[in-house]
Design an enzyme around this catalytic site. Structure first.
Site, PDB file in Angstrom:
ATOM      1  NE  ARG A 133     -26.043 -12.395  22.812  1.00 16.83           N
ATOM      2  CZ  ARG A 133     -26.487 -12.744  23.999  1.00 16.83           C
ATOM      3  NH1 ARG A 133     -27.090 -13.910  24.160  1.00 16.83           N
ATOM      4  NH2 ARG A 133     -26.334 -11.944  25.030  1.00 16.83           N
ATOM      5  CE  LYS A 172     -33.732  -4.378  43.367  1.00 10.27           C
ATOM      6  NZ  LYS A 172     -33.606  -5.746  43.811  1.00 10.27           N
ATOM      7  N   GLY A 210     -28.217  -5.239  28.969  1.00  9.00           N
ATOM      8  CA  GLY A 210     -29.371  -5.875  28.330  1.00  9.00           C
ATOM      9  C   GLY A 210     -30.532  -4.941  28.037  1.00  9.00           C
ATOM     10  N   GLY A 255     -23.588  -8.499  31.350  1.00 11.61           N
ATOM     11  CA  GLY A 255     -22.774  -8.703  32.550  1.00 11.61           C
ATOM     12  C   GLY A 255     -21.302  -8.441  32.302  1.00 11.61           C
TER      13      GLY A 255
END
Ligand code: AMP
Length: 396
Positions: free
Chosen positions: A35, A197, A353, A376
């Site tokens: 990052r 999921k 991620g 996200g």
């Protein structure tokens, strides 16, 4: 789109929201500087123009002021990567910080203390944002990882920089890459959605149904689809209450001429354990007591064919429990197929991620077109939502 390169920063103080939320070990050493590296082009452009740079970021999830989350731990790493001795102040607002910003000379870099030492940051407090805004002449947002949050430093602050705000190079590249997949793509477009999921990816699936030609489904999600179609999934992961939704997605895809590819075979195990007994079976004939933890060899072959014929590829989520060596093969083979397609001219975007961790772990990071820095934030963009951090720059 207002980008950094449209501006000259000579004698300007640029207040840059970066995402330096990097992992630290027990000695407070940075263990993955991706990052920080990612923010380098933006910082260098401003310094080369003859401007100065004030960096602000969060680190972790502190409750008030907690030294373990102090950004002073990363000063030497940022200095090493940027190549300029980085100055540090013990706060992010207030008199001392304002003074440090005021005396900053062209070519110099100042790092502020963790924004989240103030609860006002996450609350999106306007007065706190105004205090931060005093520090710079131009606001640059280069933090894609937090662009989906309406926090003080990521969105609220932009109102104090009318005509003096822009995206950094990293954020601009992230927007451009997602745009290349969703709105400006070369067909055929294939999205690969894995992970645990259905529920966490449903918004993405619904939004991309109008934009892609193929959807490859893998990971734990597979078994909710297979069960809904009447298959035997043994003890595999399943979201019982999402079976109707799975059938609805399949019907909608058919209506829109989108081909959905489900794994036809799986590596199943008798325990959620790297050393468990395993066998390869058809996905819809998993014996009781066994669970699917990776895709099988027939699946790898058929997925590779779809990918080889794609011009645009989006990958979010691993195809199996790749953290365990015994169940990483499907994800590795998928990565290989994407790398080959990319070498042959396809555009490939990897995000989320766990898929980012997988491409790094297995050495594919340089073999795909773009690896997103936001989990996200990327998911929300793929869901078709407008991110507050992006909107705040665009609305002048
Ligand atoms: P997500 O955050 O939804 O992308 O999920 C990533 C996680 O899904 C990883 O930690 C994988 O280990 C896990 N996963 C992938 N395939 C399976 C599977 N077949 N059963 C259980 N977990 C899985």
């Amino acid at each position: 789109m207002q980008t950094l390169n449209d501006r000259n920063f000579n004698n300007k103080k640029a207040l840059i929201r970066v995402d330096f939320n990097v992992p630290l070990n027990e000695d407070f050493m940075v263990t993955d500087a991706t990052r920080i590296e990612a923010a380098k082009p933006t910082i260098h452009k401003i310094l080369e123009d003859g401007g100065s740079v004030i960096l602000m970021s969060h680190l972790g999830r502190p409750k008030g002021v907690q030294d373990q989350f102090s950004l002073r731990h990363i000063v030497s790493k940022v200095t090493e990567i940027i190549g300029v001795q980085v100055k540090f102040v013990n706060d992010c607002i207030g008199e001392e910080v304002e003074k440090a910003a005021e005396v900053l000379q062209p070519g110099e870099v100042l790092l502020l203390e963790n924004l989240r030492f103030y609860s006002e940051e996450k609350q999106g407090d306007v007065a706190f944002a105004e205090q931060l805004a005093k520090l710079g002449d131009v606001y640059v947002n280069d933090a894609f990882g937090t662009a989906h949050r309406a926090h003080a430093s990521t969105a609220v602050i932009a109102q104090f920089f009318k005509g003096n705000k822009c995206f950094g190079n990293l954020l601009a590249k992230e927007i451009e890459s997602i745009n290349k997949v969703l709105n400006d793509s070369q067909k055929p477009v294939t999205a690969i959605l894995g992970g645990a999921k259905v529920s966490s990816k449903i918004g993405v699936i619904e939004n991309i149904l109008d934009k892609v030609d193929h959807i490859i489904i893998g990971g734990g999600m597979t078994f909710t689809f297979v069960k809904a179609l009447g298959g035997n999934i043994g003890n595999s992961l399943v979201e019982e209450d999402k079976q109707a939704l799975a059938l609805e997605i399949l019907a909608k895809a058919k209506e829109k001429n989108v081909q959905i590819h489900l794994p036809v075979d799986a590596i199943v195990a008798d325990d959620f354990n790297n050393n468990a007994n395993t066998q390869e079976v058809d996905t819809n004939q998993i014996p009781e007591g066994w669970m699917g933890l990776d895709t099988g060899s027939k699946t790898a072959e058929s997925f590779a064919k779809v990918i080889a014929n794609s011009k645009t590829i989006l990958w979010n989520g691993p195809l199996g429990v790749f953290e365990m060596e015994s169940f990483a093969k499907g994800t590795i083979e998928l990565g290989n197929a994407i790398a080959t397609a990319t070498a042959n001219g396809a555009f490939s975007l990897v995000g989320g991620g766990d898929s980012v961790a997988a491409v790094k772990q297995f050495g594919f990071a340089n073999k795909v077109s773009y690896v997103s820095t936001g989990g996200g934030a990327m998911l929300e963009m793929l869901e078709g939502r407008t991110l507050p951090g992006i909107e705040a720059i665009l609305n002048d």
